[in-house]
Design an enzyme around this catalytic site. Structure first.
Site, PDB file in Angstrom:
ATOM      1  N   GLU A  85       7.131   6.120  20.882  1.00 15.12           N
ATOM      2  CA  GLU A  85       6.986   4.929  20.051  1.00 15.12           C
ATOM      3  C   GLU A  85       5.578   4.856  19.458  1.00 15.12           C
ATOM      4  O   GLU A  85       5.406   4.501  18.278  1.00 15.12           O
ATOM      5  CB  GLU A  85       7.262   3.666  20.863  1.00 15.12           C
ATOM      6  CG  GLU A  85       7.127   2.389  20.042  1.00 15.12           C
ATOM      7  CD  GLU A  85       7.318   1.120  20.853  1.00 15.12           C
ATOM      8  OE1 GLU A  85       7.445   0.039  20.240  1.00 15.12           O
ATOM      9  OE2 GLU A  85       7.322   1.197  22.098  1.00 15.12           O
TER      10      GLU A  85
ATOM     11  N   HIS B 290      -8.003  -4.213  -5.806  1.00 18.94           N
ATOM     12  CA  HIS B 290      -7.015  -4.739  -6.754  1.00 18.94           C
ATOM     13  C   HIS B 290      -7.372  -6.133  -7.255  1.00 18.94           C
ATOM     14  O   HIS B 290      -6.769  -6.623  -8.224  1.00 18.94           O
ATOM     15  CB  HIS B 290      -5.624  -4.781  -6.109  1.00 18.94           C
ATOM     16  CG  HIS B 290      -4.896  -3.478  -6.147  1.00 18.94           C
ATOM     17  ND1 HIS B 290      -5.254  -2.398  -5.365  1.00 18.94           N
ATOM     18  CD2 HIS B 290      -3.815  -3.070  -6.878  1.00 18.94           C
ATOM     19  CE1 HIS B 290      -4.423  -1.397  -5.601  1.00 18.94           C
ATOM     20  NE2 HIS B 290      -3.547  -1.775  -6.517  1.00 18.94           N
TER      21      HIS B 290
ATOM     22  N   ARG C  99      -7.006   0.244 -14.566  1.00 20.06           N
ATOM     23  CA  ARG C  99      -7.668  -1.049 -14.811  1.00 20.06           C
ATOM     24  C   ARG C  99      -9.045  -0.826 -15.412  1.00 20.06           C
ATOM     25  O   ARG C  99      -9.825   0.004 -14.926  1.00 20.06           O
ATOM     26  CB  ARG C  99      -7.802  -1.809 -13.487  1.00 20.06           C
ATOM     27  CG  ARG C  99      -8.420  -3.193 -13.618  1.00 20.06           C
ATOM     28  CD  ARG C  99      -7.380  -4.210 -14.069  1.00 20.06           C
ATOM     29  NE  ARG C  99      -7.826  -5.566 -13.787  1.00 20.06           N
ATOM     30  CZ  ARG C  99      -8.486  -6.331 -14.629  1.00 20.06           C
ATOM     31  NH1 ARG C  99      -8.798  -5.870 -15.836  1.00 20.06           N
ATOM     32  NH2 ARG C  99      -8.836  -7.552 -14.287  1.00 20.06           N
TER      33      ARG C  99
END
Length: 381
Positions: free
Chosen positions: A246, A342, A272
């Protein structure tokens, strides 16, 4: 991306071709629906059968039970590839069998394996692991859900919490107390929906939205003796072995999360414009991206090296714990910088990096908290 083939020396042709198949599935079957599934809080159940038909369920399980016969690296590359569909929730929902089936494979007799594993790997049934309780998480010895023998059945009483895929599961691999010994008194059972367990509530989470998570109640649920896995008291040792796989799975999610956040950031920085030129032409932001890339490379190298040691049977619990901590922190740090780069869009739910930043938070909690991992590491010093 320089990380793309960085660790391919650990892989053979079967791993690479499987990765391509998983990426194609993610691109065609997950990505077009990821945003809608995230907002809905679950994904289409038909996806299990589609994944099974594509050979993506149980890649590392024996072929005798419907698996792919691969190794742990098949699971790692699958995790990285499926996350490209844009939803950690879908990934872990499809992957809940990866923690629910190992106790059956390890402790079950041949009849149990053939009855309980193949339907899950065919996508016909959903399997989930139920260990954590309201009063017991990392301290497994404190579990109180009890299984009392009554003739040819056990009567289960108690509550389980944070059960991934628990809302839609058809069978639960449940760790319950059959004796007083804190560790030696724990036993695994497979409790099927028809036995009468109750989904008390679907839980609302910070991240992993497309993966349902449940609180499960066992109000004197009668489970046939034939659904007990192994002998009474064999559960704790089996759980410790399950934890290793896991934690490697969670580490792979961490690496994939960081890598995808980096790719999104590089693309955004080239697209951008600010102050008359692309963000990528501003030195401060280029250096930020370089630092993020370095973290991704380090995490990926650590993950692949440790996975190779697990496959060879050489890895220690402390090494796996250190891997889990390192990759969780790498994912957190890279996602933090991705959101920052961002700007306002990084805070919008339509942005992938916003989703990744929320999803990454669980990596230092699930499968054993950072603090518990540090205890494991410290004991090995």
């Amino acid at each position: 991306m320089i990380s793309r083939g960085f660790c391919d020396a650990f892989l053979d042709d079967s791993h690479r071709s499987f990765r391509e198949a998983c990426e194609r599935f993610a691109r065609e079957e997950i990505f077009p629906h990821a945003q809608a599934w995230e907002e809905a809080g679950s994904f289409d159940r038909a996806l299990y059968r589609k994944a099974a038909a594509a050979g993506l369920l149980g890649a590392s399980y024996p072929e005798d039970y419907g698996g792919g016969g691969g190794d742990l690296f098949h699971e790692v590359v699958q995790t990285e590839a499926l996350l490209r569909g844009g939803s950690t929730g879908v990934l872990v929902g499809l992957g809940s069998l990866g923690i629910a089936l190992p106790p059956i494979l390890a402790l079950g007799d041949e009849e149990q394996k053939r009855r309980l594993i193949p339907p899950v790997l065919r996508g016909e049934r959903v399997a989930a692991l139920a260990v954590t309780e309201p009063g017991a998480g990392s301290d497994v010895a404190a579990l109180t859900t009890r299984a009392r023998r009554d003739g040819e059945a056990y009567v289960l009483e108690g509550t389980k919490l944070y059960v991934t895929s628990g809302v839609r599961a058809d069978q639960l691999t449940v760790l319950a107390r059959t004796g007083a010994d804190p560790h030696g008194g724990l036993t695994f059972f497979v409790v099927e929906r028809e036995h009468g367990y109750v989904v008390s509530r679907a839980l609302k989470k910070t991240g992993w939205w497309a993966s349902d998570t449940a609180e499960i109640s066992f109000p004197e649920v009668r489970v046939p003796v034939r659904n007990r896995l192994g002998e009474e008291g064999s559960g704790f040792r089996c759980l410790m072995r399950t934890f290793v796989h896991e934690r490697v799975f969670l580490a792979a999610i961490g690496v994939a999360t960081a890598e995808l956040a980096l790719e999104e950031s590089v693309a955004h920085a080239r697209r951008r414009r600010a102050f008359g030129r692309p963000l990528a032409e501003h030195q401060a932001l280029r250096h930020k991206l370089a630092a993020m890339s370095t973290q991704v490379l380090a995490a990926k190298a650590f993950a692949y090296h440790t996975t190779a040691r697990v496959v060879r049977g050489e890895a220690t619990p402390a090494e796996v714990a250190a891997l889990k901590n390192f990759t969780a922190e790498a994912a957190r740090a890279v996602c933090h910088e991705a959101v920052q780069l961002h700007g306002g869009m990084g805070y919008m739910r339509e942005s992938l990096v916003e989703r990744l930043s929320r999803d990454a938070r669980l990596l230092s909690i699930g499968g054993g908290t950072t603090e518990i991992m540090n205890e494991i590491i410290a004991k090995a010093l």
